[in-house]
Design a protein around this motif. Sequence first.
Motif, PDB file in Angstrom:
ATOM      1  N   THR A 135       2.320  19.299   1.618  1.00 40.05           N
ATOM      2  CA  THR A 135       2.701  20.466   0.823  1.00 40.05           C
ATOM      3  C   THR A 135       1.957  20.540  -0.506  1.00 40.05           C
ATOM      4  OG1 THR A 135       4.610  19.222  -0.036  1.00 40.05           O
ATOM      5  CG2 THR A 135       4.962  20.600   1.905  1.00 40.05           C
ATOM      6  N   LEU A 136       2.329  19.687  -1.443  1.00 40.96           N
ATOM      7  CA  LEU A 136       1.765  19.768  -2.794  1.00 40.96           C
ATOM      8  C   LEU A 136       0.298  19.376  -2.842  1.00 40.96           C
ATOM      9  CD1 LEU A 136       4.796  18.248  -4.754  1.00 40.96           C
ATOM     10  CD2 LEU A 136       4.158  20.661  -4.549  1.00 40.96           C
ATOM     11  N   ALA A 137      -0.094  18.331  -2.102  1.00 40.55           N
ATOM     12  CA  ALA A 137      -1.496  17.913  -2.114  1.00 40.55           C
ATOM     13  C   ALA A 137      -2.386  18.903  -1.374  1.00 40.55           C
ATOM     14  CB  ALA A 137      -1.633  16.519  -1.489  1.00 40.55           C
ATOM     15  N   GLY A 138      -1.795  19.686  -0.468  1.00 37.56           N
ATOM     16  CA  GLY A 138      -2.577  20.669   0.266  1.00 37.56           C
ATOM     17  C   GLY A 138      -2.975  21.861  -0.572  1.00 37.56           C
ATOM     18  N   GLY A 139      -2.180  22.176  -1.594  1.00 37.30           N
ATOM     19  CA  GLY A 139      -2.475  23.334  -2.431  1.00 37.30           C
ATOM     20  C   GLY A 139      -3.834  23.273  -3.107  1.00 37.30           C
ATOM     21  N   PRO A 140      -4.149  22.197  -3.862  1.00 42.95           N
ATOM     22  CA  PRO A 140      -5.467  22.107  -4.491  1.00 42.95           C
ATOM     23  C   PRO A 140      -6.610  22.060  -3.483  1.00 42.95           C
ATOM     24  CG  PRO A 140      -3.930  20.573  -5.504  1.00 42.95           C
ATOM     25  CD  PRO A 140      -3.243  21.107  -4.284  1.00 42.95           C
ATOM     26  N   ALA A 153       0.828  -1.208   0.000  1.00 41.32           N
ATOM     27  CA  ALA A 153       0.000   0.000   0.000  1.00 41.32           C
ATOM     28  C   ALA A 153       0.859   1.253   0.000  1.00 41.32           C
ATOM     29  CB  ALA A 153      -0.928  -0.005   1.212  1.00 41.32           C
ATOM     30  N   LEU A 154       1.925   1.245   0.786  1.00 40.72           N
ATOM     31  CA  LEU A 154       2.795   2.424   0.858  1.00 40.72           C
ATOM     32  C   LEU A 154       3.515   2.659  -0.464  1.00 40.72           C
ATOM     33  CD1 LEU A 154       3.937   4.692   2.542  1.00 40.72           C
ATOM     34  CD2 LEU A 154       5.653   3.111   3.445  1.00 40.72           C
ATOM     35  N   ALA A 155       3.965   1.590  -1.105  1.00 40.73           N
ATOM     36  CA  ALA A 155       4.616   1.731  -2.405  1.00 40.73           C
ATOM     37  C   ALA A 155       3.656   2.324  -3.434  1.00 40.73           C
ATOM     38  CB  ALA A 155       5.132   0.373  -2.875  1.00 40.73           C
ATOM     39  N   CYS A 156       2.428   1.823  -3.445  1.00 47.51           N
ATOM     40  CA  CYS A 156       1.421   2.341  -4.381  1.00 47.51           C
ATOM     41  C   CYS A 156       1.059   3.782  -4.056  1.00 47.51           C
ATOM     42  CB  CYS A 156       0.177   1.459  -4.344  1.00 47.51           C
ATOM     43  SG  CYS A 156       0.447  -0.225  -4.928  1.00 47.51           S
ATOM     44  N   LEU A 157       1.024   4.112  -2.759  1.00 42.48           N
ATOM     45  CA  LEU A 157       0.708   5.487  -2.357  1.00 42.48           C
ATOM     46  C   LEU A 157       1.785   6.451  -2.819  1.00 42.48           C
ATOM     47  CD1 LEU A 157      -1.007   7.532  -0.785  1.00 42.48           C
ATOM     48  CD2 LEU A 157       0.290   6.904   1.269  1.00 42.48           C
ATOM     49  N   ILE A 158       3.041   6.079  -2.636  1.00 35.67           N
ATOM     50  CA  ILE A 158       4.146   6.930  -3.098  1.00 35.67           C
ATOM     51  C   ILE A 158       4.045   7.166  -4.603  1.00 35.67           C
ATOM     52  CG2 ILE A 158       6.630   6.904  -3.570  1.00 35.67           C
ATOM     53  CD1 ILE A 158       6.210   7.755  -0.821  1.00 35.67           C
ATOM     54  N   ALA A 159       3.778   6.099  -5.355  1.00 36.63           N
ATOM     55  CA  ALA A 159       3.652   6.217  -6.810  1.00 36.63           C
ATOM     56  C   ALA A 159       2.500   7.148  -7.175  1.00 36.63           C
ATOM     57  CB  ALA A 159       3.445   4.841  -7.433  1.00 36.63           C
ATOM     58  N   HIS A 160       1.379   7.006  -6.474  1.00 38.03           N
ATOM     59  CA  HIS A 160       0.212   7.865  -6.735  1.00 38.03           C
ATOM     60  C   HIS A 160       0.529   9.330  -6.460  1.00 38.03           C
ATOM     61  CE1 HIS A 160      -3.694   9.761  -6.392  1.00 38.03           C
ATOM     62  NE2 HIS A 160      -3.439  10.026  -5.125  1.00 38.03           N
ATOM     63  N   LEU A 161       1.144   9.615  -5.310  1.00 34.10           N
ATOM     64  CA  LEU A 161       1.450  10.994  -4.938  1.00 34.10           C
ATOM     65  C   LEU A 161       2.440  11.622  -5.917  1.00 34.10           C
ATOM     66  CD1 LEU A 161       1.731  10.569  -1.058  1.00 34.10           C
ATOM     67  CD2 LEU A 161      -0.086  11.747  -2.313  1.00 34.10           C
ATOM     68  N   LEU A 162       3.438  10.862  -6.315  1.00 33.95           N
ATOM     69  CA  LEU A 162       4.400  11.380  -7.293  1.00 33.95           C
ATOM     70  C   LEU A 162       3.736  11.640  -8.640  1.00 33.95           C
ATOM     71  CD1 LEU A 162       7.502   9.117  -6.521  1.00 33.95           C
ATOM     72  CD2 LEU A 162       7.299  11.565  -6.062  1.00 33.95           C
ATOM     73  N   ALA A 163       2.879  10.719  -9.052  1.00 35.31           N
ATOM     74  CA  ALA A 163       2.219  10.863 -10.361  1.00 35.31           C
ATOM     75  C   ALA A 163       1.261  12.043 -10.376  1.00 35.31           C
ATOM     76  CB  ALA A 163       1.477   9.576 -10.711  1.00 35.31           C
ATOM     77  N   ASP A 164       0.517  12.239  -9.291  1.00 37.15           N
ATOM     78  CA  ASP A 164      -0.502  13.287  -9.269  1.00 37.15           C
ATOM     79  C   ASP A 164       0.045  14.668  -8.929  1.00 37.15           C
ATOM     80  OD1 ASP A 164      -2.691  11.858 -10.088  1.00 37.15           O
ATOM     81  OD2 ASP A 164      -3.873  12.177  -8.282  1.00 37.15           O
ATOM     82  N   PHE A 165       1.089  14.741  -8.094  1.00 32.72           N
ATOM     83  CA  PHE A 165       1.501  16.043  -7.566  1.00 32.72           C
ATOM     84  C   PHE A 165       2.921  16.463  -7.916  1.00 32.72           C
ATOM     85  CE2 PHE A 165      -1.713  14.320  -4.611  1.00 32.72           C
ATOM     86  CZ  PHE A 165      -2.705  15.257  -4.834  1.00 32.72           C
ATOM     87  N   VAL A 166       3.720  15.561  -8.454  1.00 34.33           N
ATOM     88  CA  VAL A 166       5.088  15.919  -8.838  1.00 34.33           C
ATOM     89  C   VAL A 166       5.260  15.876 -10.353  1.00 34.33           C
ATOM     90  CG1 VAL A 166       7.533  15.330  -8.620  1.00 34.33           C
ATOM     91  CG2 VAL A 166       6.023  15.114  -6.626  1.00 34.33           C
ATOM     92  N   PHE A 167       4.803  14.786 -10.977  1.00 35.41           N
ATOM     93  CA  PHE A 167       5.027  14.597 -12.412  1.00 35.41           C
ATOM     94  C   PHE A 167       3.814  15.000 -13.261  1.00 35.41           C
ATOM     95  CE2 PHE A 167       8.091  11.741 -10.447  1.00 35.41           C
ATOM     96  CZ  PHE A 167       9.238  12.052 -11.150  1.00 35.41           C
ATOM     97  N   ALA A 189       1.818  34.083  -6.177  1.00 34.96           N
ATOM     98  CA  ALA A 189       2.542  34.308  -4.923  1.00 34.96           C
ATOM     99  C   ALA A 189       1.843  33.617  -3.759  1.00 34.96           C
ATOM    100  CB  ALA A 189       2.688  35.802  -4.649  1.00 34.96           C
ATOM    101  N   GLY A 190       0.504  33.709  -3.740  1.00 32.24           N
ATOM    102  CA  GLY A 190      -0.239  33.071  -2.661  1.00 32.24           C
ATOM    103  C   GLY A 190      -0.024  31.571  -2.634  1.00 32.24           C
ATOM    104  N   ARG A 191       0.016  30.960  -3.812  1.00 31.26           N
ATOM    105  CA  ARG A 191       0.251  29.517  -3.890  1.00 31.26           C
ATOM    106  C   ARG A 191       1.646  29.165  -3.369  1.00 31.26           C
ATOM    107  NH1 ARG A 191      -0.746  26.946  -9.657  1.00 31.26           N
ATOM    108  NH2 ARG A 191      -2.811  27.762  -9.123  1.00 31.26           N
TER     109      ARG A 191
END
Length: 237
Positions: free
Chosen positions: A137-142, A9-23, A163-165
């Motif tokens: 950080t990144l997921a909190g913005g949206p 689950a943690l491996a899949c979560l990391i992949a999801h977070l990277l795919a949605d919020f980094v890449f 700037a606010g973002r």
Amino acid sequence: MTEQAIATALACLIAHLLADFVFQTNAMVAAKRKPGVLLLHGAIVFGLTTLALGGSLIPAALLALAHIAIDALKTYAVPERQRDRLWPYLSDQIAHLVSIAIFSFFLPNAFASGLWANHSSTLIPPALFIAGLITATLAGGPAVGGLMLPHKAQAQPDGLENAGRMIGLLERTLIFLMVMIGEPAGIGFLIAAKSILRFDTVKKNQKISEYVIIGTLASFGWALIAAFATKAAMNSF
């Protein structure tokens, strides 16, 4: 949930977070109604999930297909003017988390059968930290942006573009790090500093003042929840 299932689950979560919020760029989000862009995002999910699971191709493909289906539902079912609001965003992310949980329940050994299986005890703590940092950080913005979207037109303070973002991203990063190093008292100084810097702007307009206060509390609250949840998870391993 077994330790193997947690690692999966943690491996899949990391992949999801990277795919949605980094890449995933803002341009990709804006153009996701185009099938090619949606499939490109799914391919990124597949590649990152394969890497995170240590080469388990079929499980990664299944999760990538689920990810594409969830994103397609949001993209085509939710009206465009509503898509950036808070509840569509949270519903989309909850659906992804549920799919990861179901996947890990039925295929708990996906990580254990991969290349990183013998290093799970070493990889889990940094993986938890990275997942927590991205979430805070990144997921909190949206999330904060979606909450404030209905009020943006009538109460948006003047200032530099985006700037606010950037301010929100930096403050959530600082809050996360303060909690992780055991110095949450420093958050009080961060609140005081922001209040002083924003004072001249907000004192002239009540709507702007309320907009800034709500946005700040939402941003701080999101980061605090993510940080303390991450710390609790890391302390359990």
